[in-house]
Design a protein around this motif. Sequence first.
Motif, PDB file in Angstrom:
ATOM      1  N   TYR A 172      14.941 -10.342  -5.714  1.00 28.76           N
ATOM      2  CA  TYR A 172      13.783 -10.476  -5.007  1.00 28.76           C
ATOM      3  C   TYR A 172      13.591  -9.187  -4.171  1.00 28.76           C
ATOM      4  N   LEU A 173      14.525  -8.789  -3.592  1.00 32.92           N
ATOM      5  CA  LEU A 173      14.718  -7.552  -2.678  1.00 32.92           C
ATOM      6  C   LEU A 173      14.450  -6.127  -3.579  1.00 32.92           C
ATOM      7  N   ALA A 174      14.846  -6.275  -4.708  1.00 28.51           N
ATOM      8  CA  ALA A 174      14.587  -4.940  -5.958  1.00 28.51           C
ATOM      9  C   ALA A 174      12.984  -5.061  -6.045  1.00 28.51           C
ATOM     10  N   ASP A 175      12.368  -6.131  -6.477  1.00 27.72           N
ATOM     11  CA  ASP A 175      11.157  -6.305  -6.618  1.00 27.72           C
ATOM     12  C   ASP A 175      10.233  -5.882  -5.333  1.00 27.72           C
ATOM     13  N   LEU A 176      10.869  -6.185  -4.184  1.00 23.20           N
ATOM     14  CA  LEU A 176      10.051  -5.736  -2.991  1.00 23.20           C
ATOM     15  C   LEU A 176      10.027  -4.197  -2.870  1.00 23.20           C
ATOM     16  N   CYS A 177      11.299  -3.537  -3.228  1.00 20.20           N
ATOM     17  CA  CYS A 177      11.334  -2.070  -3.015  1.00 20.20           C
ATOM     18  C   CYS A 177      10.297  -1.348  -4.129  1.00 20.20           C
ATOM     19  N   GLU A 178      10.283  -1.901  -5.432  1.00 16.80           N
ATOM     20  CA  GLU A 178       9.298  -1.485  -6.338  1.00 16.80           C
ATOM     21  C   GLU A 178       7.985  -1.577  -5.925  1.00 16.80           C
ATOM     22  N   THR A 179       7.533  -2.758  -5.451  1.00 18.06           N
ATOM     23  CA  THR A 179       6.191  -3.107  -5.010  1.00 18.06           C
ATOM     24  C   THR A 179       5.879  -2.242  -3.838  1.00 18.06           C
ATOM     25  N   ILE A 180       6.696  -1.972  -3.050  1.00 19.04           N
ATOM     26  CA  ILE A 180       6.203  -0.929  -1.741  1.00 19.04           C
ATOM     27  C   ILE A 180       5.963   0.420  -2.366  1.00 19.04           C
ATOM     28  N   ALA A 181       6.841   0.863  -3.213  1.00 15.90           N
ATOM     29  CA  ALA A 181       6.826   2.275  -3.995  1.00 15.90           C
ATOM     30  C   ALA A 181       5.415   2.195  -4.785  1.00 15.90           C
ATOM     31  N   GLY A 182       4.950   1.064  -5.384  1.00 20.76           N
ATOM     32  CA  GLY A 182       3.961   1.038  -6.379  1.00 20.76           C
ATOM     33  C   GLY A 182       2.713   1.227  -5.624  1.00 20.76           C
ATOM     34  N   LYS A 183       2.715   0.838  -4.399  1.00 21.21           N
ATOM     35  CA  LYS A 183       1.460   0.921  -3.265  1.00 21.21           C
ATOM     36  C   LYS A 183       1.117   2.429  -2.990  1.00 21.21           C
ATOM     37  N   TYR A 184       1.898   3.316  -3.380  1.00 22.02           N
ATOM     38  CA  TYR A 184       1.706   4.739  -3.159  1.00 22.02           C
ATOM     39  C   TYR A 184       1.332   5.608  -4.495  1.00 22.02           C
ATOM     40  N   CYS A 185       1.396   4.727  -5.670  1.00 19.11           N
ATOM     41  CA  CYS A 185       1.063   5.385  -6.837  1.00 19.11           C
ATOM     42  C   CYS A 185      -0.241   5.961  -7.029  1.00 19.11           C
ATOM     43  N   ASN A 186      -1.428   5.693  -6.138  1.00 18.79           N
ATOM     44  CA  ASN A 186      -2.673   6.192  -6.262  1.00 18.79           C
ATOM     45  C   ASN A 186      -2.688   7.638  -5.414  1.00 18.79           C
ATOM     46  N   ASP A 187      -1.452   7.728  -4.592  1.00 17.67           N
ATOM     47  CA  ASP A 187      -1.723   8.973  -3.767  1.00 17.67           C
ATOM     48  C   ASP A 187      -0.535   9.945  -4.014  1.00 17.67           C
ATOM     49  N   ARG A 188      -0.200  10.106  -5.471  1.00 22.44           N
ATOM     50  CA  ARG A 188       0.777  10.861  -6.006  1.00 22.44           C
ATOM     51  C   ARG A 188       0.573  12.554  -5.693  1.00 22.44           C
ATOM     52  N   ASN A 189       0.440  13.121  -4.535  1.00 18.67           N
ATOM     53  CA  ASN A 189       0.211  14.402  -4.218  1.00 18.67           C
ATOM     54  C   ASN A 189       1.359  15.415  -4.252  1.00 18.67           C
ATOM     55  N   SER A 190       2.630  14.890  -4.755  1.00 18.06           N
ATOM     56  CA  SER A 190       3.681  15.728  -4.758  1.00 18.06           C
ATOM     57  C   SER A 190       4.688  15.364  -6.040  1.00 18.06           C
TER      58      SER A 190
END
Length: 386
Positions: free
Chosen positions: A175-193
């Motif tokens: 569950y915690l691993a899914d949470l980490c990946e979900t949070i990282a996925g929130k920023y997929c549309n702002d891949r400026n680096s």
Amino acid sequence: MTRLGDVCEKIGSGATPRGGKEAYKDAGIPIIRSQNIHDWVFQPDGLAFLDDEQAESLSNVEVRSNDVLLNITGDSVARACIVPSERIPARVNQHVAIVRAGKEINPTYLLASLQSKKTTLLSLASSGATRNALTKRMIENLDIDLPSREMQDSIAQVLDSIQYKITLNNRLNDYLADLCETIAGKYCNDRNSCLRDICYQVTDHVDYGNANQETYVSTESLMQNKGGRQLASSLPTAGKITRYKAGDTLISNIRPYFKKIWYAPFEGTCSGDVIVFRANDPSNAPYLHACLRQDSFFDYVMQGAKGTKMPRGDKKQMMEFKVASSCSTKDLILLDSAIKQRSDNDSETVKLQALRDTLLPKLMSGEIDVSKVDLTQLTNNHLSDC
């Protein structure tokens, strides 16, 4: 003492489906292979499936509830586990034996007996006509202690209680691993680096003599599908190794599609085939780890991988992976908390496994009176609804 074959309803290996690996499907009836069987634990990653027709042709090796499955060939010979009920019905291939308990023996006690005889099984496997293989006769002729069924049930309850807590830890970590990946996925549309803007690959090399069994990481000790780390089976005997620190993310660079990744809670050393990623800003380490855990990162690495049988990622290419330069303070705190909890759970699981392995011979020999074991001290029963 009794002969194992005298207390088992069935002992027999599976078979190769018609067409071999070409018969495997993405869905259907599971066919269990050696890679799905670890000591005490069934590992569903990489599970293959058969269509109804192929499964019917292997009906004589159908797995039933509480069957013990034993690896009988290869490097994983003598590993054994009980298949979870949600994976049944299933079949086994030619590298796996079904050891089905009769009425006189508790299935968990049967599994414990095989685990306690692992050294004997390994010796038998290496002594046969076929290297590293167990035959049906070898398994049937194995001598085991057989106390009363009441005593067996008590021993099984102790072992099941420990394994239950380990299972809860693993489930919470998922569950915690899914949470980490979900949070990282929130920023997929702002891949400026790119990765190179937020981290670098560590090249701090030291002599192989600095390797320590407790902290050394090899490609073999990193587990598939983001499963974390286990103790390495051996230490290097020559050459240079890489030094890592707490907060670094370690990834195996051999066969990146296995998705072997681990967040280091302490410092140590690792193989040169393990890449160490370190955040430019140490406070950003949890976010970096979450970015690297994403399936999209491993897919990207495979696009630049070189080699066919044993592909390796291109270290320069992977640093061009697009990411957002940072995440919010709130999400960073949440990521840090989740990763630390996963690390704590992993540490507790290692201790529970050590406790189980220490108790096993004492329980089997009767040195410990199971009637005096307080099961409430072995598990967190209030977590039973998790």
